[in-house]
Design a protein around this motif. Structure first.
Motif, PDB file in Angstrom:
ATOM      1  N   LYS A 113      41.059  -5.272  11.211  1.00  0.00           N
ATOM      2  CA  LYS A 113      40.594  -5.771  12.504  1.00  0.00           C
ATOM      3  C   LYS A 113      41.660  -5.756  13.591  1.00  0.00           C
ATOM      4  O   LYS A 113      41.365  -5.490  14.760  1.00  0.00           O
ATOM      5  N   ASN A 114      42.891  -6.049  13.264  1.00  0.00           N
ATOM      6  CA  ASN A 114      43.903  -6.339  14.284  1.00  0.00           C
ATOM      7  C   ASN A 114      44.511  -5.074  14.891  1.00  0.00           C
ATOM      8  O   ASN A 114      44.806  -4.101  14.191  1.00  0.00           O
ATOM      9  N   ILE A 115      44.709  -5.128  16.206  1.00  0.00           N
ATOM     10  CA  ILE A 115      45.318  -4.026  16.953  1.00  0.00           C
ATOM     11  C   ILE A 115      46.386  -4.604  17.868  1.00  0.00           C
ATOM     12  O   ILE A 115      46.141  -5.586  18.575  1.00  0.00           O
ATOM     13  N   ILE A 116      47.557  -4.005  17.852  1.00  0.00           N
ATOM     14  CA  ILE A 116      48.668  -4.448  18.699  1.00  0.00           C
ATOM     15  C   ILE A 116      48.739  -3.579  19.946  1.00  0.00           C
ATOM     16  O   ILE A 116      48.712  -2.342  19.857  1.00  0.00           O
ATOM     17  N   THR A 117      48.796  -4.213  21.102  1.00  0.00           N
ATOM     18  CA  THR A 117      49.044  -3.525  22.370  1.00  0.00           C
ATOM     19  C   THR A 117      50.204  -4.235  23.063  1.00  0.00           C
ATOM     20  O   THR A 117      50.772  -5.187  22.521  1.00  0.00           O
ATOM     21  N   PHE A 118      50.546  -3.811  24.282  1.00  0.00           N
ATOM     22  CA  PHE A 118      51.790  -4.278  24.894  1.00  0.00           C
ATOM     23  C   PHE A 118      51.587  -4.769  26.324  1.00  0.00           C
ATOM     24  O   PHE A 118      50.690  -4.318  27.036  1.00  0.00           O
ATOM     25  N   ASP A 156      60.297  -3.534  23.592  1.00  0.00           N
ATOM     26  CA  ASP A 156      61.032  -4.566  22.850  1.00  0.00           C
ATOM     27  C   ASP A 156      60.844  -4.305  21.363  1.00  0.00           C
ATOM     28  O   ASP A 156      59.900  -4.794  20.736  1.00  0.00           O
ATOM     29  N   ALA A 157      61.733  -3.508  20.794  1.00  0.00           N
ATOM     30  CA  ALA A 157      61.626  -3.146  19.380  1.00  0.00           C
ATOM     31  C   ALA A 157      61.754  -4.365  18.471  1.00  0.00           C
ATOM     32  O   ALA A 157      61.078  -4.466  17.444  1.00  0.00           O
ATOM     33  N   GLU A 158      62.593  -5.316  18.867  1.00  0.00           N
ATOM     34  CA  GLU A 158      62.829  -6.488  18.030  1.00  0.00           C
ATOM     35  C   GLU A 158      61.571  -7.324  17.850  1.00  0.00           C
ATOM     36  O   GLU A 158      61.284  -7.816  16.756  1.00  0.00           O
ATOM     37  N   SER A 159      60.794  -7.490  18.926  1.00  0.00           N
ATOM     38  CA  SER A 159      59.573  -8.299  18.816  1.00  0.00           C
ATOM     39  C   SER A 159      58.567  -7.629  17.887  1.00  0.00           C
ATOM     40  O   SER A 159      57.827  -8.308  17.164  1.00  0.00           O
ATOM     41  N   LEU A 160      58.557  -6.321  17.877  1.00  0.00           N
ATOM     42  CA  LEU A 160      57.657  -5.594  16.982  1.00  0.00           C
ATOM     43  C   LEU A 160      58.117  -5.742  15.533  1.00  0.00           C
ATOM     44  O   LEU A 160      57.305  -6.009  14.632  1.00  0.00           O
ATOM     45  N   GLN A 161      59.399  -5.603  15.323  1.00  0.00           N
ATOM     46  CA  GLN A 161      59.944  -5.686  13.968  1.00  0.00           C
ATOM     47  C   GLN A 161      59.783  -7.078  13.373  1.00  0.00           C
ATOM     48  O   GLN A 161      59.655  -7.242  12.152  1.00  0.00           O
ATOM     49  N   ALA A 185      58.519   4.532  28.113  1.00  0.00           N
ATOM     50  CA  ALA A 185      58.979   3.913  26.867  1.00  0.00           C
ATOM     51  C   ALA A 185      60.364   4.410  26.508  1.00  0.00           C
ATOM     52  O   ALA A 185      60.719   5.562  26.757  1.00  0.00           O
ATOM     53  N   GLU A 186      61.157   3.517  25.921  1.00  0.00           N
ATOM     54  CA  GLU A 186      62.470   3.892  25.416  1.00  0.00           C
ATOM     55  C   GLU A 186      62.307   4.521  24.032  1.00  0.00           C
ATOM     56  O   GLU A 186      61.449   4.112  23.250  1.00  0.00           O
ATOM     57  N   GLU A 187      63.136   5.509  23.746  1.00  0.00           N
ATOM     58  CA  GLU A 187      63.006   6.219  22.469  1.00  0.00           C
ATOM     59  C   GLU A 187      63.194   5.279  21.280  1.00  0.00           C
ATOM     60  O   GLU A 187      62.503   5.404  20.256  1.00  0.00           O
ATOM     61  N   SER A 188      64.112   4.322  21.388  1.00  0.00           N
ATOM     62  CA  SER A 188      64.338   3.372  20.293  1.00  0.00           C
ATOM     63  C   SER A 188      63.093   2.520  20.041  1.00  0.00           C
ATOM     64  O   SER A 188      62.776   2.186  18.886  1.00  0.00           O
ATOM     65  N   PHE A 189      62.403   2.178  21.112  1.00  0.00           N
ATOM     66  CA  PHE A 189      61.161   1.404  20.984  1.00  0.00           C
ATOM     67  C   PHE A 189      60.087   2.226  20.286  1.00  0.00           C
ATOM     68  O   PHE A 189      59.396   1.741  19.373  1.00  0.00           O
ATOM     69  N   LEU A 190      59.937   3.486  20.673  1.00  0.00           N
ATOM     70  CA  LEU A 190      58.928   4.346  20.057  1.00  0.00           C
ATOM     71  C   LEU A 190      59.248   4.612  18.588  1.00  0.00           C
ATOM     72  O   LEU A 190      58.338   4.723  17.761  1.00  0.00           O
ATOM     73  N   GLU A 191      60.521   4.707  18.259  1.00  0.00           N
ATOM     74  CA  GLU A 191      60.900   4.864  16.849  1.00  0.00           C
ATOM     75  C   GLU A 191      60.510   3.614  16.062  1.00  0.00           C
ATOM     76  O   GLU A 191      60.052   3.706  14.914  1.00  0.00           O
ATOM     77  N   ALA A 192      60.668   2.448  16.684  1.00  0.00           N
ATOM     78  CA  ALA A 192      60.272   1.202  16.025  1.00  0.00           C
ATOM     79  C   ALA A 192      58.758   1.149  15.826  1.00  0.00           C
ATOM     80  O   ALA A 192      58.272   0.676  14.785  1.00  0.00           O
ATOM     81  N   VAL A 193      58.012   1.628  16.813  1.00  0.00           N
ATOM     82  CA  VAL A 193      56.553   1.684  16.694  1.00  0.00           C
ATOM     83  C   VAL A 193      56.156   2.595  15.533  1.00  0.00           C
ATOM     84  O   VAL A 193      55.290   2.246  14.717  1.00  0.00           O
ATOM     85  N   LYS A 194      56.788   3.744  15.471  1.00  0.00           N
ATOM     86  CA  LYS A 194      56.504   4.705  14.398  1.00  0.00           C
ATOM     87  C   LYS A 194      56.771   4.095  13.020  1.00  0.00           C
ATOM     88  O   LYS A 194      55.939   4.193  12.104  1.00  0.00           O
ATOM     89  N   THR A 195      57.916   3.440  12.875  1.00  0.00           N
ATOM     90  CA  THR A 195      58.276   2.808  11.604  1.00  0.00           C
ATOM     91  C   THR A 195      57.312   1.689  11.254  1.00  0.00           C
ATOM     92  O   THR A 195      56.883   1.543  10.100  1.00  0.00           O
ATOM     93  N   PHE A 196      56.950   0.890  12.258  1.00  0.00           N
ATOM     94  CA  PHE A 196      56.013  -0.218  12.046  1.00  0.00           C
ATOM     95  C   PHE A 196      54.674   0.300  11.518  1.00  0.00           C
ATOM     96  O   PHE A 196      54.107  -0.265  10.570  1.00  0.00           O
ATOM     97  N   CYS A 197      54.167   1.350  12.119  1.00  0.00           N
ATOM     98  CA  CYS A 197      52.881   1.912  11.692  1.00  0.00           C
ATOM     99  C   CYS A 197      52.958   2.409  10.250  1.00  0.00           C
ATOM    100  O   CYS A 197      52.017   2.228   9.458  1.00  0.00           O
ATOM    101  N   GLU A 198      54.074   3.008   9.904  1.00  0.00           N
ATOM    102  CA  GLU A 198      54.245   3.500   8.531  1.00  0.00           C
ATOM    103  C   GLU A 198      54.293   2.342   7.546  1.00  0.00           C
ATOM    104  O   GLU A 198      53.665   2.389   6.477  1.00  0.00           O
ATOM    105  N   GLU A 199      55.015   1.289   7.900  1.00  0.00           N
ATOM    106  CA  GLU A 199      55.156   0.141   6.997  1.00  0.00           C
ATOM    107  C   GLU A 199      53.862  -0.645   6.844  1.00  0.00           C
ATOM    108  O   GLU A 199      53.552  -1.162   5.764  1.00  0.00           O
ATOM    109  N   LYS A 200      53.098  -0.734   7.924  1.00  0.00           N
ATOM    110  CA  LYS A 200      51.859  -1.520   7.908  1.00  0.00           C
ATOM    111  C   LYS A 200      50.637  -0.675   7.570  1.00  0.00           C
ATOM    112  O   LYS A 200      49.513  -1.203   7.531  1.00  0.00           O
ATOM    113  N   ASP A 201      50.852   0.619   7.327  1.00  0.00           N
ATOM    114  CA  ASP A 201      49.747   1.545   7.086  1.00  0.00           C
ATOM    115  C   ASP A 201      48.709   1.438   8.211  1.00  0.00           C
ATOM    116  O   ASP A 201      47.507   1.329   7.987  1.00  0.00           O
ATOM    117  N   ALA A 202      49.246   1.440   9.437  1.00  0.00           N
ATOM    118  CA  ALA A 202      48.416   1.317  10.644  1.00  0.00           C
ATOM    119  C   ALA A 202      48.381   2.648  11.377  1.00  0.00           C
ATOM    120  O   ALA A 202      49.313   3.453  11.287  1.00  0.00           O
TER     121      ALA A 202
END
Length: 386
Positions: A113-118, A156-161, A185-202
């Motif tokens: 159900k849950n979707i993260i936006t910014f 804000d990569a930290e808030s996502l992590q 978007a900052e590249e470091s932030f987008l990398e964090a988004v990518k990693t988050f999606c992989e970890e959460k299977d999102a």
């Protein structure tokens, strides 16, 4: 008395005709247009190839419904997938519809159900896309929103992590926020988004409604970064003024949109497909995109050189989506520019947003920069004292 709902704060301009980078009002006044329908007419107003394609289709057939095969749908879908990481396309009529479809597809495929936006995002004005949009001002007075959306600070990569919670169907974002202030978007932030999606299977949903179809100098803005969206949403520039929207998704999502699971009466209409076919043929050309990159770099550098003034805080963006952030409210500047025959729009109270056609000439760029500089000086007490 107007018989229209007063949902728009309209300018005191009535357009009589438009061509290329210019439009003419009912009094014959000409305007250099760096709005282009809000990033819609990427090939300029009344582009000849698009006009001819739609006219030719008008004499054949307009609409028969999606119970029939449309070869043009397959043709346009093939071009969208060949120039992106997607495999399958669903056509609709607008950006909000595209984002609605993306939300439905993500939830149905993942059964989450849950979707993260910014913060400062903008994804539309239907109930689901209002809920996805992290700007409170567009929700006032409409009652409870659709549940399941969580808002985090952009870039804000930290808030996502540190986000706690599972059951995440998707992360949805613009790689350059348009309505929210032209925020890349900052590249470091987008990398964090990518990693988050992989970890959460999102799933990763990228909203390319304002940034897609060549506006940043690539077919899609996400291609400037190390990203591969599961779902991408499109509209605006895809039809060059003819209403159209689309989602482009990976093949693994195909079983979630089975017959009867989603649909539209007018989506993929033959006239819209004719327009989109002409648009993508022109814009997805490598030489055309190279020209966009060169001209947009010229514009950004010229702005940075000419607008080195106290009132201008920053100039940001990519390609031909550019924001000029000012230290003062910019509405007086916009009105002064209209007087001078030049049209731009805001992205918030302090950001001038430039959305020229991708076909703009360097001479038109020079004219635009001169007019912006003159208008800023004319209305700013800070600059006049500098």
């Amino acid at each position: 008395m107007s018989h229209l709902f007063q949902t728009y704060s309209r300018w005191d301009i009535t357009v009589k005709e438009a061509k290329g980078s210019y439009l003419v009002d009912e009094n014959g006044k000409e305007y250099l247009d760096f709005v282009q329908g809000i990033a819609v007419s990427n090939l300029g107003h009344c582009n000849q190839a698009v006009t001819e394609a739609v006219k030719a289709q008008l004499d054949k057939v307009w609409h028969v419904s999606n119970m029939f095969h449309y070869p043009l749908q397959e043709q346009v879908a093939k071009k969208l997938t060949e120039h992106s990481d997607g495999d399958l396309v669903f056509f609709c009529n607008s950006g909000a519809e595209a984002n609605e479809a993306a939300i439905k597809l993500a939830r149905k495929k993942t059964q989450k159900k849950n979707i993260i936006t910014f913060t400062q995002s903008f994804h539309g004005r239907t109930y689901a896309t209002m809920a996805a949009t992290a700007q409170e001002k567009i929700k006032i007075g409409f009652g409870p929103m659709l549940e399941g959306f969580h808002y985090l600070p952009y870039n804000d990569a930290e808030s996502l992590q540190s986000f706690e919670g599972d059951d995440i169907a998707a992360v949805m974002l613009e790689v350059i926020q348009g309505e929210g202030g032209v925020n890349p978007a900052e590249e470091s932030f987008l990398e964090a988004v990518k990693t988050f999606c992989e970890e959460k299977d999102a799933l990763l949903i990228i909203d390319e409604i304002q940034t897609g179809i060549g506006r940043t100098g690539k077919p899609f803005a996400y291609q400037h970064y190390n990203l591969s969206p599961d779902i991408m949403t499109l509209a605006k520039g895809l039809g060059n003024g003819f209403p159209i929207g689309a989602i482009v998704g990976k093949k693994e999502l195909g079983d979630a949109f089975s017959p009867g699971s989603h649909g539209t009466t007018f989506g993929g209409n033959m006239l819209a497909m004719a327009a989109a076919d002409a648009v993508t043929t022109k814009i997805f050309n490598e030489e055309f995109l190279k020209d966009v990159q060169q001209k947009s770099e010229y514009l950004i550098e010229k702005l940075k050189t000419e607008l080195d003034v106290p009132t201008v805080k920053s100039i940001r963006g990519k390609g031909f989506i550019i924001g000029i952030e000012c230290t003062e409210e910019i509405q007086p500047v916009l009105l002064k520019l209209q007087e001078q025959g030049f049209l731009v729009i805001p992205a918030g109270p302090n950001v001038i947003r430039l959305l020229p056609p991708l076909t703009v000439t360097k001479a038109e760029v020079d004219t635009a920069v001169t007019k912006i500089k003159e208008a800023i000086y004319a209305v700013s007490t800070v600059n006049s004292k500098g």
